[in-house]
Design an enzyme around this catalytic site. Structure first.
Site, mmCIF file in Angstrom:
data_model
loop_
_atom_site.group_PDB
_atom_site.id
_atom_site.type_symbol
_atom_site.label_atom_id
_atom_site.label_comp_id
_atom_site.label_asym_id
_atom_site.label_seq_id
_atom_site.Cartn_x
_atom_site.Cartn_y
_atom_site.Cartn_z
ATOM 1 N N TYR A 47 0.824 -1.223 0.000
ATOM 2 C CA TYR A 47 0.000 0.000 0.000
ATOM 3 C C TYR A 47 0.857 1.271 0.000
ATOM 4 C CZ TYR A 47 -3.117 -3.652 1.756
ATOM 5 O OH TYR A 47 -3.777 -4.810 1.928
ATOM 6 N N LYS B 234 18.528 -10.117 23.730
ATOM 7 C CA LYS B 234 17.434 -9.204 24.068
ATOM 8 C C LYS B 234 16.186 -10.060 24.258
ATOM 9 C CE LYS B 234 15.475 -5.361 24.973
ATOM 10 N NZ LYS B 234 15.721 -4.704 26.277
ATOM 11 N N ASP C 75 20.861 -3.649 25.677
ATOM 12 C CA ASP C 75 20.806 -2.285 26.218
ATOM 13 C C ASP C 75 21.752 -2.140 27.416
ATOM 14 O OD1 ASP C 75 19.097 -4.077 27.499
ATOM 15 O OD2 ASP C 75 17.425 -2.682 27.728
ATOM 16 N N ASP D 56 26.930 -5.321 14.724
ATOM 17 C CA ASP D 56 27.221 -4.106 13.958
ATOM 18 C C ASP D 56 27.248 -2.893 14.887
ATOM 19 O OD1 ASP D 56 27.501 -2.402 11.647
ATOM 20 O OD2 ASP D 56 25.399 -1.877 11.943
ATOM 21 N N ASP E 83 30.761 -0.383 16.491
ATOM 22 C CA ASP E 83 30.994 1.072 16.445
ATOM 23 C C ASP E 83 31.046 1.655 17.865
ATOM 24 O OD1 ASP E 83 30.661 0.703 13.679
ATOM 25 O OD2 ASP E 83 29.776 2.691 13.449
HETATM 26 C C1 IPM Z 1 29.624 -2.689 8.717
HETATM 27 C C2 IPM Z 1 28.753 -1.761 7.956
HETATM 28 C C3 IPM Z 1 27.766 -2.538 7.092
HETATM 29 C C4 IPM Z 1 26.951 -3.456 7.967
HETATM 30 C C5 IPM Z 1 26.837 -1.646 6.268
HETATM 31 C C6 IPM Z 1 27.639 -0.702 5.417
HETATM 32 C C7 IPM Z 1 25.849 -2.416 5.464
HETATM 33 O O1 IPM Z 1 28.095 -0.890 8.813
HETATM 34 O O2 IPM Z 1 30.294 -3.537 8.106
HETATM 35 O O3 IPM Z 1 29.675 -2.581 9.946
HETATM 36 O O4 IPM Z 1 26.012 -3.007 8.635
HETATM 37 O O5 IPM Z 1 27.258 -4.634 8.006
HETATM 38 MN MN MN Z 2 28.731 -1.020 10.872
#
Ligand code: IPM
Ligand code: MN
Length: 336
Positions: free
Chosen positions: A127, A169, A202, A226, A230
């Site tokens: 939709y 989680k 979390d 992922d 980071d």
């Molecule tokens: C990573 C990157 C990728 C992921 C993206 C770019 C699709 O963030 O390798 O960490 O999420 O795997």
């Molecule tokens: Mn990543």
């Protein structure tokens, strides 16, 4: 990428190791010219190599899901690179955003499931452009996939400090995460010497910021891994140095080595990109190719430059250019 190749070629000379590079220009520029990220037989071409060394891909001119689902994700899947290893360490010369008494001696590896989980094509939209529009995406967790990643993490923890944390989680995600926890529990019975604990994602995020030294190996689903990679890279001072290895444990297909960071379009052409994420990924590639001595030497040189801290790119608070960092690592390699 050119800087990392420069290092590997030079290191290779010292180790009687010649790299036979095949360069594929598969990035956003290639997409804008050809309408695809790689040619139809791209995956077949990669099969002929012992390993794939990938630079960061993406550009604001093209949506990220187009560039990534046209290249990175199909490679990870077709080449069955179901394991993603992401080491994180603190260095004396790299300033962490944490208070200094919190930020020493951090040394962990995130073991990320790399082929299934939340990154699944199953689903769709209905939709379109109406008030009833909806999007559904199904996470996929298989016994095979989860057992495999969990076992890799236990094995790695056995070779390290013996501490494994499972990111879950299961208090909120009612099907897949209790399934994940059960497999962690079952697998743990074969590893009586590993101290294993499950933490909800979390709470785990808070703990990584508050007590990063506690962590040795963290096993996580595709999306959780992922995000954690980071977060943990930020905790030690920046994502520019973080490496990763996408591994096919069966060694049927080439594995792929790439920095964790993206393409940083804001600094393109300025000569200040941090080369270390790529170079450290090169060290992981050497180790996978069973060139242990060369891998050890390269890691030692990278770590020496980061512990020293006088030659760093601006993302780490330094004022050096990309090639100066590479030159420092080359100097270190000559000394050792
Ligand atoms: C990573 C990157 C990728 C992921 C993206 C770019 C699709 O963030 O390798 O960490 O999420 O795997
Ligand atoms: Mn990543």
């Amino acid at each position: 990428m050119p800087e990392a190749i420069r290092i590997l070629d030079s290191l290779g000379q010292q180790h009687n190791l010649a790299f036979d590079w095949t360069i594929y220009p598969w990035g956003t520029e290639y997409f804008l010219k050809h309408g695809e990220m790689m040619p139809d037989n791209g995956l077949d071409l990669l099969q002929d190599s012992d390993a794939v060394f990938l630079g960061a891909v993406g550009d604001p001119k093209v949506p990220d899901y187009v560039t990534l689902w046209g290249l990175l994700i199909p490679i990870r899947r077709a080449l069955q690179q179901c394991i993603n290893l992401r080491p994180i360490r603190s260095f004396l010369g790299v300033q962490s955003p944490l208070r200094s008494e919190l930020a020493f001696d951090i040394d962990m590896v995130i073991v990320r499931e790399n082929n299934e989980g939340e990154y699944s094509q199953m689903g769709g939209r209905l939709y379109a452009n109406t008030p009833d529009e909806l999007a559904v995406q199904t996470a996929v967790f298989t016994r095979r996939g989860v057992s495999r990643i969990v076992k890799v993490a236990f094995d790695l923890a056995s070779q390290r400090r013996g501490i494994l944390t499972s990111a879950t989680k299961s208090n909120g995600i009612i099907h897949t995460m209790p399934f994940w926890d059960e497999i962690v529990e079952e697998t743990s019975r074969s590893y009586p010497d590993i101290a294993v604990r499950s933490m909800h994602i979390d709470a785990l995020c808070a703990r990584i910021v508050l007590r990063p030294q506690e962590f040795d190996v963290i096993v996580a689903s595709n999306l959780f891994g992922d995000v954690l990679s980071d977060l943990a890279a930020g905790v030690v001072g920046g994502i520019g140095i973080a490496p990763s290895a996408n591994i096919d444990p069966s060694r049927t297909h080439p594995s792929m080595f790439e920095p964790v960071h993206g393409s940083a379009p804001d600094i393109v052409g300025k000569g200040v990109a941090n080369p270390i994420g790529q170079i450290w990924s090169g060290a992981m590639m050497l180790r996978h190719l069973r060139e242990e001595a060369a891998a050890d030497e390269l890691e030692r040189a990278i770590f020496a430059v980061l512990d020293d801290g006088s030659t760093l790119t601006p993302d780490l608070g330094g004022a050096s250019e990309t090639c100066s960092v590479t030159n420092e690592i080359l100097d270190e390699l000559r000394v050792t």
